[in-house]
Motif scaffolding. Structure first.
Motif, PDB file in Angstrom:
ATOM      1  N   SER A  54       9.201  14.655  25.685  1.00 27.41           N
ATOM      2  CA  SER A  54       7.990  15.170  25.047  1.00 27.41           C
ATOM      3  C   SER A  54       7.790  14.604  23.637  1.00 27.41           C
ATOM      4  N   VAL A  56       6.532  12.128  21.243  1.00 27.50           N
ATOM      5  CA  VAL A  56       5.490  11.103  21.287  1.00 27.50           C
ATOM      6  C   VAL A  56       5.031  10.828  19.860  1.00 27.50           C
ATOM      7  N   ILE A  57       4.831   9.549  19.557  1.00 26.62           N
ATOM      8  CA  ILE A  57       4.257   9.163  18.265  1.00 26.62           C
ATOM      9  C   ILE A  57       2.843   8.668  18.534  1.00 26.62           C
ATOM     10  N   THR A  58       1.887   9.249  17.834  1.00 27.02           N
ATOM     11  CA  THR A  58       0.485   8.884  18.033  1.00 27.02           C
ATOM     12  C   THR A  58      -0.007   8.142  16.799  1.00 27.02           C
ATOM     13  N   VAL A  59      -0.563   6.958  17.037  1.00 32.80           N
ATOM     14  CA  VAL A  59      -1.173   6.167  15.973  1.00 32.80           C
ATOM     15  C   VAL A  59      -2.587   5.846  16.452  1.00 32.80           C
ATOM     16  N   LYS A  61      -5.542   6.101  18.647  1.00 32.04           N
ATOM     17  CA  LYS A  61      -5.642   6.534  20.046  1.00 32.04           C
ATOM     18  C   LYS A  61      -4.426   6.114  20.879  1.00 32.04           C
ATOM     19  N   ALA A  62      -3.533   5.367  20.275  1.00 31.67           N
ATOM     20  CA  ALA A  62      -2.352   4.888  21.001  1.00 31.67           C
ATOM     21  C   ALA A  62      -1.236   5.935  20.942  1.00 31.67           C
ATOM     22  N   LYS A  63      -0.620   6.158  22.107  1.00 32.81           N
ATOM     23  CA  LYS A  63       0.510   7.084  22.185  1.00 32.81           C
ATOM     24  C   LYS A  63       1.752   6.295  22.566  1.00 32.81           C
ATOM     25  N   PHE A  64       2.780   6.413  21.746  1.00 31.55           N
ATOM     26  CA  PHE A  64       4.051   5.747  22.004  1.00 31.55           C
ATOM     27  C   PHE A  64       5.036   6.792  22.524  1.00 31.55           C
ATOM     28  N   LEU A  65       5.459   6.633  23.756  1.00 29.05           N
ATOM     29  CA  LEU A  65       6.358   7.583  24.407  1.00 29.05           C
ATOM     30  C   LEU A  65       7.798   7.265  24.028  1.00 29.05           C
TER      31      LEU A  65
END
Length: 123
Positions: A54, A56-59, A61-65
């Motif tokens: 769970s 997640v890094i959000t930059v 609109k991009a989500k890095f799992l």
């Protein structure tokens, strides 16, 4: 052509490979379960999250799992370590079995050789 294919499949190496792939996929499922059900809760105690997946890094609109990647990395390291241990053990056992053992024939031939050398030296 069908006979050649049948002979190819019946060879030991192909069958060994098939067994290895099946056992490997089952082992992968066990490692994934171990990571999700055992390691993630322990790491969750320190990170304050239920599981790493769970995280997640959000930059924008991009989500890095990141958590999912860490889970896969842990799975890879466990599997790689177990494969390393298996191969190390196999190599040690294989090295031990390759030493030639003297048979009775080898001993007799050695004695004959030595007797022939003695005869030639005495002439």
């Amino acid at each position: 052509m069908l006979k050649e294919f049948k002979d190819f499949i019946a060879k030991g190496n192909v069958m060994d490979l098939a067994v290895g792939v099946i056992i490997g996929s089952a082992f992968t499922a066990i490692v994934k379960s171990f990571t999700a059900d055992f390691i993630n809760p322990i790491l969750g105690i320190f990170t304050g999250q239920i599981g790493l997946s769970s995280f997640v890094i959000t930059v924008g609109k991009a989500k890095f799992l990141v958590g999912s990647f860490i889970n896969d990395l842990i799975n890879f390291l466990i599997i790689a370590f177990v494969v390393f241990l298996i191969m190390r053990t196999y190599n040690r056992l294989a090295k031990r079995d390759t030493t030639p053992k003297d048979t009775k024939t080898d001993t007799l031939l050695g004695e004959i050789r030595d007797l022939l050398k003695d005869q030639q030296n005495n002439k």
